[in-house]
Design a protein around this motif. Structure first.
Motif, mmCIF file in Angstrom:
data_model
loop_
_atom_site.group_PDB
_atom_site.id
_atom_site.type_symbol
_atom_site.label_atom_id
_atom_site.label_comp_id
_atom_site.label_asym_id
_atom_site.label_seq_id
_atom_site.Cartn_x
_atom_site.Cartn_y
_atom_site.Cartn_z
ATOM 1 N N LEU A 130 13.084 87.423 -20.863
ATOM 2 C CA LEU A 130 12.373 86.118 -20.485
ATOM 3 C C LEU A 130 14.035 85.530 -20.212
ATOM 4 O O LEU A 130 12.956 84.586 -20.087
ATOM 5 N N ASN A 312 9.893 79.499 -25.199
ATOM 6 C CA ASN A 312 10.304 81.060 -25.312
ATOM 7 C C ASN A 312 12.033 80.034 -25.631
ATOM 8 O O ASN A 312 12.778 79.848 -25.321
ATOM 9 N N ARG A 346 7.378 83.755 -34.056
ATOM 10 C CA ARG A 346 8.229 84.847 -33.358
ATOM 11 C C ARG A 346 8.173 86.365 -33.173
ATOM 12 O O ARG A 346 7.397 86.773 -33.292
ATOM 13 N N ILE A 347 8.935 86.882 -32.179
ATOM 14 C CA ILE A 347 8.632 88.424 -31.737
ATOM 15 C C ILE A 347 9.192 89.299 -32.570
ATOM 16 O O ILE A 347 10.494 88.771 -32.653
ATOM 17 N N PRO A 354 4.288 89.347 -31.331
ATOM 18 C CA PRO A 354 4.282 87.948 -32.200
ATOM 19 C C PRO A 354 4.114 88.473 -33.637
ATOM 20 O O PRO A 354 3.719 89.207 -34.651
ATOM 21 N N ILE A 365 14.324 85.748 -31.307
ATOM 22 C CA ILE A 365 13.571 85.338 -30.496
ATOM 23 C C ILE A 365 11.818 84.238 -30.721
ATOM 24 O O ILE A 365 10.889 85.191 -31.447
ATOM 25 N N GLY A 366 11.270 83.289 -30.372
ATOM 26 C CA GLY A 366 9.878 83.101 -30.676
ATOM 27 C C GLY A 366 9.569 81.999 -29.618
ATOM 28 O O GLY A 366 10.342 81.862 -29.210
ATOM 29 N N LEU A 367 8.063 81.564 -30.304
ATOM 30 C CA LEU A 367 7.533 80.717 -28.678
ATOM 31 C C LEU A 367 7.534 79.274 -30.124
ATOM 32 O O LEU A 367 6.353 79.678 -31.143
ATOM 33 N N VAL A 407 7.713 77.421 -20.567
ATOM 34 C CA VAL A 407 6.601 78.552 -19.969
ATOM 35 C C VAL A 407 5.636 77.382 -19.875
ATOM 36 O O VAL A 407 5.103 78.107 -19.146
#
Length: 609
Positions: A130, A312, A346-347, A354, A365-367, A407
């Motif tokens: 990332l 992210n 989230r990852i 995801p 961690i997430g988008l 992103v």
């Protein structure tokens, strides 16, 4: 080249760097003597030198045998100069690892040959990806503890390549080693004849990292407007990427104002051109508006400019991310308020898949989609690490709570513009005969907020004032019926009420808002939306024992019985106002006394006659 070591606890990160410094003959004789003495006191290697102590300088690190802070060391060989960051392996110090990774060109991911891949190995690899690191060394360490077994090494390499398949690394170089003994660090390991690849040092000297930043366009963030006298106006900063020369055209990314470079000034003298990494002052040919935080760019290669974008997010604070809450966004010298409008997912650091989520806990961690209060000029992080990253900072504690990698921009709101109105707040106030205001009552359930607010509205109506009441329970039957009582839902609840209260104030009304509103950040947001001169925070302070004794709706009894979750004052926090405009002691004042004090304040502020 900047590099870092990462991986799980006790994989040998500090030992590896210490051994690297020793084998490149960069440890002075007196340091070696001191290191030998410290090894006997703090070391974990018996009578041998513990090279990890070169990096673990904090007393707590030596006592526990772990790395806590990021330690930087510098060394060089005839082929290359290096800056190396030794980062912690513990999950609770992931934020420190991210700090070290944010400027690195290459990551050394250590794996203990006895343990194989661990969750923190995967988390750190995801963070490397990332943060734009494209070159990775998979250092399978402690091979001497598995009898230098090639099969063990090959299995770990296969597992890691499967894990890293979707992370976008340009190259993964696996090296088996025993850092404590120096095997395959700077010299080949005779005990592993089956390995015919480079040593770690050979690879670090040879790997090509320049291609990642070649060809990037000019990005010049303005850090300071230099105006020592009336005859000089320059814009100081460090070139984030690209090159610039005298006579080049430039554009202010956010405003579109254009000019050309008349001079490039350094501490020593004017120069004809500058490149990425150089700190200079630019003097432009035209008097255009340029401020701290602006980004000067070439007209033919402009960055995105948007207030909404996807990013992210790596969450770094013990308190979870709350969508809707405003944070300070800092991207280089640019600062504005921003909030997460939607957490997409989230990852899962174990699988890389995801997962649905409404918040991010520390180290997750997430988008997310974000909305900033002012337009932000940026490049996607994958294209330019210097202009595509940002941090989120808590507005009250000034702690860094999140790190973001943009992103792409969100275009859906690009065609939405404010419509000018023929009738404004000032004209509505004249028609109504008083000024608008928002009376924001906050306090625990059962403190008497709604009772006092209702009495205040009745008195104002009797005086001929135009009023409206917003009450927590009533709003949750309509506008906010889709919200629950989690922290995230409470934040969204107050955000919506703040927007409605702003509209009510714009309409010229005196609006009473009776809400627990447990978080200081959201009460401050409501104040900012309305305007501080028209907003009164009224704290109805009642001891929890009094609220529970009153319990007008039976809520405390249900909370004690476990029938209600996330109940403020019982199992959910309430942040007391530090400096309310009006403080009402519910156990000392009657409702009538409280009403009189509020009306007196409204008269003193010339809201009512």
């Amino acid at each position: 080249m900047r590099l870092l070591t990462c991986g799980s606890v006790d994989d040998g990160k500090s030992t590896l760097i210490g051994r690297l410094l020793h084998d490149t003959q960069l440890i002075m004789e007196d340091t070696l003597v001191s290191l030998a003495r410290d090894s006997r006191k703090h070391g974990t290697t018996g009578e041998e030198i513990d090279f990890a102590l070169l990096l673990d300088g904090l007393e707590a690190e030596r006592e526990q045998g772990i790395t806590i802070d990021v330690a930087y060391r510098f060394f060089e060989t005839p082929a290359r100069k290096f800056i190396v960051a030794d980062t912690p392996g513990h999950e609770q110090y992931t934020r420190n690892m991210a700090t070290g990774a944010s400027t690195a060109d290459l990551g050394i991911v250590l794996v203990d040959a006895r343990k194989g891949l661990l969750p923190q190995t995967r988390r750190h690899s995801l963070i490397l990806s990332l943060l734009g690191i494209r070159h990775v060394v998979l250092a399978v360490n402690k091979m001497d503890l598995v009898d230098h077994d090639e099969a063990v090494f090959r299995q770990i390499v296969a597992d890691y390549q499967a894990t890293a398949a979707g992370l976008g690394f340009a190259g993964i170089t696996p090296i088996p080693m025993a850092a404590r003994a120096g095997a395959n660090v700077a010299a080949p390991a005779s005990a592993m004849p089956w390995y015919d690849g480079p040593t770690l040092l050979q690879h670090l000297e040879q790997v090509d990292i320049g291609a990642d930043s070649d060809g990037q366009p000019l990005r010049f963030p303005v850090q300071w407007v230099n105006r020592p006298n009336a005859d000089f106006r320059g814009f100081a900063g460090t070139l984030a990427s690209g090159r610039i020369a005298v006579g080049d055209p430039v554009v202010v990314a956010r405003s579109g104002a254009s000019s050309t470079v008349a001079r490039i000034v350094t501490a020593d003298a004017d120069v004809a051109e500058a490149e990425a990494g150089e700190a200079v002052t630019l003097v432009l040919a035209d008097e255009i508006d340029v401020s701290r935080g602006d980004l000067l760019v070439p007209p033919q290669a402009r960055p995105d400019v948007a207030q909404q974008f996807a990013a992210n997010l790596l969450w770094l604070h013990e308190d979870a991310l709350i969508p809707g809450r405003p944070y300070h966004l800092r991207a280089g010298p640019f600062t504005c308020l921003a909030s997460v409008t939607q957490l997409k997912h989230r990852i899962d650091v174990t699988s890389g898949e995801p997962r649905p989520a409404r918040t991010l806990a520390m180290n997750e961690i997430g988008l997310a989609n974000l909305d900033s209060a002012a337009p932000l000029a940026f490049d996607p992080y994958a294209e330019n690490r210097q202009t595509g990253g940002f941090i989120l900072v808590d507005r009250f504690t000034n702690q860094t709570v999140g790190a973001g990698m943009i992103v792409h921009p969100l275009r859906r709101a690009a065609n939405i513009h404010l419509q000018a109105m023929a009738v404004g707040q000032a004209q509505r106030s004249v028609l109504k005969g008083h000024q608008p205001a928002v009376l924001w009552f906050t306090g625990l359930s059962g403190s008497g907020k709604s009772t006092i607010a209702s009495a205040v509205e009745a008195r104002l109506a009797a005086l001929g004032c135009h009023t409206y009441a917003l009450d927590g329970d009533n709003i949750r039957h309509g506008l906010n019926r889709d919200l629950g009582f989690t922290d995230a839902d409470r934040v969204e609840n107050i955000r919506r009420i703040g927007e409605v209260a702003r509209l009510m104030a714009d309409a010229g009304l005196i609006t009473t808002c009776s809400f627990i509103s447990p978080f200081q950040a959201e009460r401050q947001l409501a104040r900012e939306l309305v305007g501080g001169d028209r907003f009164l925070e009224i704290f109805v302070d009642a001891p929890i024992e009094l609220c529970m004794a009153r319990d007008p709706k039976g809520l405390y009894a249900k909370a004690k019985a476990g029938e209600i979750r996330n109940f403020t004052g019982f199992d959910s926090p309430y942040e007391r106002p530090h400096a309310p405009d009006i403080l009402i002691k519910a156990d000392e004042e009657s409702v009538d006394q409280a009403v009189e004090r509020i009306l007196a304040t409204l008269r003193a502020r010339e809201i009512i006659a």
